[in-house]
Design a protein around this motif. Structure first.
Motif, PDB file in Angstrom:
ATOM      1  N   ASN A  15      32.325  39.001  42.032  1.00 34.27           N
ATOM      2  CA  ASN A  15      32.696  40.342  41.568  1.00 34.27           C
ATOM      3  C   ASN A  15      33.191  40.326  40.128  1.00 34.27           C
ATOM      4  O   ASN A  15      33.416  41.389  39.544  1.00 34.27           O
ATOM      5  CB  ASN A  15      33.805  40.918  42.461  1.00 34.27           C
ATOM      6  N   SER A  19      38.713  41.343  43.663  1.00 34.98           N
ATOM      7  CA  SER A  19      37.989  42.610  43.440  1.00 34.98           C
ATOM      8  C   SER A  19      37.160  42.609  42.165  1.00 34.98           C
ATOM      9  O   SER A  19      36.195  43.364  42.043  1.00 34.98           O
ATOM     10  CB  SER A  19      38.988  43.773  43.392  1.00 34.98           C
ATOM     11  N   SER A  62      25.915  39.784  41.238  1.00 35.06           N
ATOM     12  CA  SER A  62      26.879  40.447  42.117  1.00 35.06           C
ATOM     13  C   SER A  62      26.821  39.907  43.537  1.00 35.06           C
ATOM     14  O   SER A  62      27.734  40.152  44.333  1.00 35.06           O
ATOM     15  CB  SER A  62      26.650  41.960  42.123  1.00 35.06           C
ATOM     16  N   SER A 100      33.464  43.830  35.264  1.00 35.21           N
ATOM     17  CA  SER A 100      34.923  43.681  35.227  1.00 35.21           C
ATOM     18  C   SER A 100      35.471  44.056  33.854  1.00 35.21           C
ATOM     19  O   SER A 100      36.536  44.675  33.740  1.00 35.21           O
ATOM     20  CB  SER A 100      35.307  42.231  35.546  1.00 35.21           C
ATOM     21  N   ARG A 156      31.153  48.212  38.067  1.00 35.93           N
ATOM     22  CA  ARG A 156      30.287  47.056  38.327  1.00 35.93           C
ATOM     23  C   ARG A 156      30.705  45.883  37.446  1.00 35.93           C
ATOM     24  O   ARG A 156      30.886  44.772  37.934  1.00 35.93           O
ATOM     25  CB  ARG A 156      28.814  47.427  38.084  1.00 35.93           C
TER      26      ARG A 156
END
Length: 266
Positions: free
Chosen positions: A142, A245, A138, A168, A166
């Protein structure tokens, strides 16, 4: 980033179905992820099958409890970066369970984990292993993708909720039976309990039905062989992940029934 995710492919019929599907999808997606633990004769993977799948356009391969069934995997798993085994095997086991990669300038992490319920209780706790890996990856990206290879729906769903926001994407493999619960969880993690298999439809999870029925009738072990003479079912996912994101934007389940005549020459 658009992903083409494929669950367990069962032997030659599964590989042919994958080839058939990639003719239409390979140029439309950024990454092709395939679980290959049943790719060679239904059990494990060989170097020849690995190279065949790479030639089709597969980017990365994950696995599960059958990864060691073809002993030659020990000879090459350490020399390739795009074939993963579950990360929660103990230290010292050949191969890697996760990695940081880059495609078209976008960095992402791919993690392979295996559940313990009704599988192998000697494995490290996959929830805790994810925590440790997450702390590392991380810091770089992301976009964190997880193949969670597990038997029970409860363990898979609990894991999905645990990593929501946390990871995806969490996609389940192993049972060979697709579930209809594909969704985007509260905090942006794409999720499905099981992607399902690609292999012969009139079979028992890809294997010849006669031996499987005999086992249930008589309760004694049978030698399983891949069914190759029936029509094929393909199961997969199309997933869109935001490059910044890391949240899943869209998750779509793919299921195609392919008559064996359509696979002639594939």
């Amino acid at each position: 980033m658009r992903l083409f995710v494929v669950g367990d492919i069962i032997g030659k019929p599964g590989r042919r179905a994958l080839k058939y599907m990639l003719k239409g999808y390979r140029d439309l997606v950024d990454l092709v992820l395939v679980n290959v633990e049943n790719a060679a004769g239904g059990f494990g993977i060989t170097k020849k099958v690995y190279e065949e799948l790479k030639s089709l356009g597969v980017d990365f391969m994950t696995s599960g409890n059958h990864i060691w069934d073809k002993k030659e995997v020990y000879e090459f798993i350490d020399s390739v970066k795009d074939l993963l085994r579950p990360a929660n095997y103990p230290d010292g086991v050949p191969g890697k369970g996760y990695g940081l990669f880059e495609k078209d300038g976008v960095k992402f992490a791919l993690i392979n984990l295996m559940g313990r319920s009704l599988l192998d209780s000697n494995l490290d706790n996959p929830f805790r292993v994810f925590d440790r890996i997450y702390q590392e990856v991380s810091k770089i990206t992301n976009i964190i993708i997880v193949d969670f290879h597990a038997e029970t729906t409860s363990e898979k769903w609990a894991f999905g909720l645990y990593v929501d926001g946390r990871a995806s994407l969490v996609y389940g493999t192993h049972t060979h039976v697709p579930t209809a619960d594909h969704t985007i969880l509260k905090h942006g993690t794409g999720y499905i309990t099981d992607v399902g298999m690609s292999g012969c439809w009139y079979s028992v999870i890809g294997m010849k039905s006669k031996e499987a029925i005999e086992r249930f009738l008589k309760g004694i072990p049978q030698k399983y062989e891949v069914e190759e003479k029936e029509d094929v079912i393909f199961n997969g996912l199309l997933v869109d992940i935001d490059n910044i994101s890391g949240k899943t934007l869209r998750i779509e389940r793919l299921q195609y029934y392919i008559r064996k005549e359509e696979l002639d020459g594939v």
